[in-house]
Motif scaffolding. Structure first.
Motif, PDB file in Angstrom:
ATOM      1  N   ASP A  20      50.755  49.421  44.849  1.00  0.00           N
ATOM      2  CA  ASP A  20      51.046  48.640  43.653  1.00  0.00           C
ATOM      3  C   ASP A  20      50.646  47.184  43.824  1.00  0.00           C
ATOM      4  OD1 ASP A  20      52.971  48.334  45.595  1.00  0.00           O
ATOM      5  OD2 ASP A  20      54.622  48.063  44.171  1.00  0.00           O
ATOM      6  N   ARG A  21      50.930  46.612  45.003  1.00  0.00           N
ATOM      7  CA  ARG A  21      50.562  45.209  45.235  1.00  0.00           C
ATOM      8  C   ARG A  21      49.046  45.040  45.290  1.00  0.00           C
ATOM      9  NH1 ARG A  21      53.362  42.429  50.150  1.00  0.00           N
ATOM     10  NH2 ARG A  21      52.083  40.722  49.301  1.00  0.00           N
ATOM     11  N   ALA A  22      48.371  45.965  45.910  1.00  0.00           N
ATOM     12  CA  ALA A  22      46.909  45.875  45.964  1.00  0.00           C
ATOM     13  C   ALA A  22      46.304  46.002  44.586  1.00  0.00           C
ATOM     14  CB  ALA A  22      46.367  46.963  46.888  1.00  0.00           C
ATOM     15  N   ALA A  23      46.838  46.898  43.747  1.00  0.00           N
ATOM     16  CA  ALA A  23      46.264  47.107  42.409  1.00  0.00           C
ATOM     17  C   ALA A  23      46.386  45.861  41.550  1.00  0.00           C
ATOM     18  CB  ALA A  23      46.956  48.287  41.732  1.00  0.00           C
ATOM     19  N   ARG A  24      47.431  45.052  41.782  1.00  0.00           N
ATOM     20  CA  ARG A  24      47.618  43.857  40.962  1.00  0.00           C
ATOM     21  C   ARG A  24      46.630  42.740  41.302  1.00  0.00           C
ATOM     22  NH1 ARG A  24      53.218  45.267  41.322  1.00  0.00           N
ATOM     23  NH2 ARG A  24      53.515  43.941  43.160  1.00  0.00           N
ATOM     24  N   THR A  25      45.866  42.893  42.366  1.00  0.00           N
ATOM     25  CA  THR A  25      44.865  41.882  42.708  1.00  0.00           C
ATOM     26  C   THR A  25      43.524  42.125  42.009  1.00  0.00           C
ATOM     27  OG1 THR A  25      44.067  43.094  44.655  1.00  0.00           O
ATOM     28  CG2 THR A  25      45.918  41.589  44.972  1.00  0.00           C
ATOM     29  N   VAL A  26      43.382  43.267  41.359  1.00  0.00           N
ATOM     30  CA  VAL A  26      42.141  43.604  40.659  1.00  0.00           C
ATOM     31  C   VAL A  26      42.459  43.865  39.198  1.00  0.00           C
ATOM     32  CG1 VAL A  26      40.264  45.287  40.442  1.00  0.00           C
ATOM     33  CG2 VAL A  26      40.995  44.529  42.696  1.00  0.00           C
ATOM     34  N   THR A  27      41.692  43.259  38.316  1.00  0.00           N
ATOM     35  CA  THR A  27      41.862  43.472  36.890  1.00  0.00           C
ATOM     36  C   THR A  27      40.881  44.534  36.426  1.00  0.00           C
ATOM     37  OG1 THR A  27      42.565  41.192  36.533  1.00  0.00           O
ATOM     38  CG2 THR A  27      41.774  42.401  34.611  1.00  0.00           C
ATOM     39  N   ILE A  28      41.405  45.569  35.804  1.00  0.00           N
ATOM     40  CA  ILE A  28      40.597  46.651  35.243  1.00  0.00           C
ATOM     41  C   ILE A  28      40.774  46.601  33.731  1.00  0.00           C
ATOM     42  CG2 ILE A  28      40.222  49.140  35.149  1.00  0.00           C
ATOM     43  CD1 ILE A  28      41.248  49.333  37.981  1.00  0.00           C
ATOM     44  N   GLY A  29      39.705  46.287  33.012  1.00  0.00           N
ATOM     45  CA  GLY A  29      39.774  46.122  31.569  1.00  0.00           C
ATOM     46  C   GLY A  29      38.947  47.156  30.837  1.00  0.00           C
ATOM     47  N   VAL A  30      38.827  46.932  29.532  1.00  0.00           N
ATOM     48  CA  VAL A  30      38.094  47.876  28.684  1.00  0.00           C
ATOM     49  C   VAL A  30      36.654  47.446  28.458  1.00  0.00           C
ATOM     50  CG1 VAL A  30      40.192  48.639  27.519  1.00  0.00           C
ATOM     51  CG2 VAL A  30      38.921  46.695  26.592  1.00  0.00           C
ATOM     52  N   GLU A  31      36.314  46.204  28.836  1.00  0.00           N
ATOM     53  CA  GLU A  31      34.951  45.732  28.659  1.00  0.00           C
ATOM     54  C   GLU A  31      34.624  44.724  29.746  1.00  0.00           C
ATOM     55  OE1 GLU A  31      34.424  43.613  25.034  1.00  0.00           O
ATOM     56  OE2 GLU A  31      36.053  42.197  25.422  1.00  0.00           O
ATOM     57  N   ARG A  32      33.316  44.490  29.928  1.00  0.00           N
ATOM     58  CA  ARG A  32      32.862  43.540  30.933  1.00  0.00           C
ATOM     59  C   ARG A  32      33.107  42.115  30.443  1.00  0.00           C
ATOM     60  NH1 ARG A  32      26.916  45.547  32.826  1.00  0.00           N
ATOM     61  NH2 ARG A  32      27.280  43.960  34.433  1.00  0.00           N
ATOM     62  N   THR A  33      33.352  41.222  31.390  1.00  0.00           N
ATOM     63  CA  THR A  33      33.535  39.806  31.090  1.00  0.00           C
ATOM     64  C   THR A  33      32.652  38.991  32.031  1.00  0.00           C
ATOM     65  OG1 THR A  33      35.399  39.612  32.632  1.00  0.00           O
ATOM     66  CG2 THR A  33      35.925  40.176  30.348  1.00  0.00           C
ATOM     67  N   PRO A  34      32.271  37.779  31.640  1.00  0.00           N
ATOM     68  CA  PRO A  34      31.335  37.006  32.462  1.00  0.00           C
ATOM     69  C   PRO A  34      31.967  36.264  33.627  1.00  0.00           C
ATOM     70  CG  PRO A  34      31.833  35.816  30.449  1.00  0.00           C
ATOM     71  CD  PRO A  34      32.546  37.136  30.346  1.00  0.00           C
ATOM     72  N   GLY A  35      33.274  36.347  33.804  1.00  0.00           N
ATOM     73  CA  GLY A  35      33.938  35.532  34.811  1.00  0.00           C
ATOM     74  C   GLY A  35      33.374  35.701  36.209  1.00  0.00           C
ATOM     75  N   GLN A  36      33.345  36.931  36.736  1.00  0.00           N
ATOM     76  CA  GLN A  36      32.830  37.204  38.078  1.00  0.00           C
ATOM     77  C   GLN A  36      31.638  38.165  38.042  1.00  0.00           C
ATOM     78  OE1 GLN A  36      35.978  38.583  40.646  1.00  0.00           O
ATOM     79  NE2 GLN A  36      37.239  36.772  40.340  1.00  0.00           N
ATOM     80  N   ASP A  37      31.249  38.583  36.870  1.00  0.00           N
ATOM     81  CA  ASP A  37      30.220  39.610  36.713  1.00  0.00           C
ATOM     82  C   ASP A  37      28.886  38.952  36.382  1.00  0.00           C
ATOM     83  OD1 ASP A  37      28.720  41.825  36.202  1.00  0.00           O
ATOM     84  OD2 ASP A  37      29.876  42.505  34.472  1.00  0.00           O
ATOM     85  N   VAL A  38      28.049  38.729  37.410  1.00  0.00           N
ATOM     86  CA  VAL A  38      26.734  38.119  37.186  1.00  0.00           C
ATOM     87  C   VAL A  38      25.858  39.025  36.335  1.00  0.00           C
ATOM     88  CG1 VAL A  38      24.661  37.248  38.329  1.00  0.00           C
ATOM     89  CG2 VAL A  38      26.910  36.837  39.349  1.00  0.00           C
ATOM     90  N   GLY A  39      25.970  40.331  36.536  1.00  0.00           N
ATOM     91  CA  GLY A  39      25.126  41.261  35.810  1.00  0.00           C
ATOM     92  C   GLY A  39      25.390  41.318  34.323  1.00  0.00           C
TER      93      GLY A  39
END
Length: 397
Positions: free
Chosen positions: A263-282
């Motif tokens: 549970d603690r590890a999962a809270r360090t990663v955000t899983i959303g419904v669409e891509r965002t430009p924050g950390q996603d260069v592609g």
């Protein structure tokens, strides 16, 4: 099951949300109206000359302001929705975030809502009897807000016609992607480091979705607490299915690893419904490729727009061609790698622009020449590790 979200991602979403600035303006307007009304009741401010007239005239004025601002707000919403529909259908659905994060659009709506709420609170505070003193300063501020809203509306019309131009959209995507590259793919001289220890634990993804954000600082603290190193299996922008590997815990020299709490590890990663430009260069490359492909479709046949999208991508590819492929890492003071977040290889970025656009363009000479020139330029400046991917796509290579 709800999608896990890191605190950093939540804070970033709030700051970039469409509603934050209008909400701040609305709360500020209500607070200012109440505070000014209370102030005028306790202080004898010499402002009677600002707005002569009785309670009836003041009520008529404020009612007109409220009605006009409701109409203005509805008009701005309508124009914004039409702009979003046109951008989605003509360019790409993935450019809508650019409009929703536009501060001018948010400020315009916030100004109109603030003027409406300020006038409504002042109207409610008007005295019932004719002999009581009117809140002259509050009425004057209401009129000033109307004048400011009128000017804001004129600027909004100019701004929305500017941001709707495809060149502006492409330039905004390029600028945002350049910031992501500089932040998450820095051009430093340190040798690339990776987690090398044996895998001792694999944690699955709790829900399906797009990996949009990884809080490497919290993940590093978790790794130190449990005496291990953690590698994130998908890269930001990848789709992960529920139950697929999300983290791998590795053995570190000198540490005895302990099981990671899922549970603690999962809270360090955000899983959303669409891509965002924050950390996603592609994501930026995907947007530019979408614009170019849609412009080259038989329905549009807009080679100029496709050319402009490829030119913007050329600048981004040139920046990546001079940088080594490296994972984002967090290290201890002794050099031990605690967290590793992989990045896409240069070949993937190149394929999104060159392969996809060339397949859509077919024999279109302007695009073909432009892609060949792009490859020649990249080959001249690229690091040796990137040149094989470029050479494979060159017509003479």
């Amino acid at each position: 099951m709800s999608r896990p979200r890191s605190p950093a991602a939540l804070a970033a979403d709030v700051l970039a949300s469409f509603w934050l600035l209008p909400a701040v303006c609305a709360v500020g307007a209500v607070a200012a109206a109440i505070g000014l009304s209370v102030l005028e009741l306790h202080l004898d401010l010499p402002v009677e000359w600002l707005l002569p007239g009785g309670p009836a005239g003041a009520r008529s004025l404020l009612s007109s302001i409220i009605t006009a601002m409701i109409s203005f707000t509805a008009l701005v919403f309508s124009i914004t929705v039409v702009a979003l529909q046109l951008a989605s259908s003509q360019y790409s659905p993935r450019v809508l975030r650019t409009f929703l994060q536009d501060r001018t659009i948010q400020a315009t709506l916030g100004t109109f809502v603030a003027t409406f709420l300020f006038a409504m609170v002042v109207l409610a505070a008007l005295p019932a009897r004719h002999e009581q003193r009117l809140p002259e300063l509050s009425l004057a501020v209401s009129m000033s807000l109307v004048l400011g809203s009128s000017g804001m509306f004129i600027y909004y019309l100019h701004h929305i016609t500017t941001v709707m131009r495809v060149s502006h959209i492409i330039a905004s995507i390029g600028a945002q992607t350049r910031r992501t590259i500089e932040r998450h793919l820095p051009d430093d001289e340190h040798p690339p480091l990776r987690v090398t220890g044996d895998v001792v634990q694999v944690l699955p993804a709790p829900v399906p979705g797009m990996v949009t954000d990884v809080d490497v600082a919290r993940l590093a603290r978790l790794a130190r607490e449990h005496g291990c190193a953690i590698s994130v299996v998908p890269t930001p922008g990848d789709f992960v299915v529920a139950g697929a590997p999300l983290f791998r815990a590795h053995r570190c020299p000198g540490d005895e690893p302990r099981p990671l709490p899922a549970d603690r590890a999962a809270r360090t990663v955000t899983i959303g419904v669409e891509r965002t430009p924050g950390q996603d260069v592609g994501f930026g490359f995907r947007q530019l490729a979408d614009i170019a492909e849609r412009a080259l479709s038989p329905a549009s046949n807009d080679v100029t727009t496709a050319t402009r999208a490829v030119q913007e991508a050329h600048d981004l590819l040139r920046r990546l061609a001079t940088r080594p492929e490296r994972a984002r890492t967090v290290r201890d003071d002794d050099g031990t790698v605690r967290v590793q977040v992989n990045s896409l290889p240069f070949d993937t970025y190149l394929a999104m622009i060159v392969d996809d656009v060339r397949a859509t363009a077919g024999p279109q000479p302007r695009i073909t020449r432009l892609l060949d020139t792009l490859l020649d330029d990249l080959y001249a400046v690229a690091l040796p590790t990137h040149r094989p991917a470029i050479r494979r796509r060159m017509p003479h290579g």
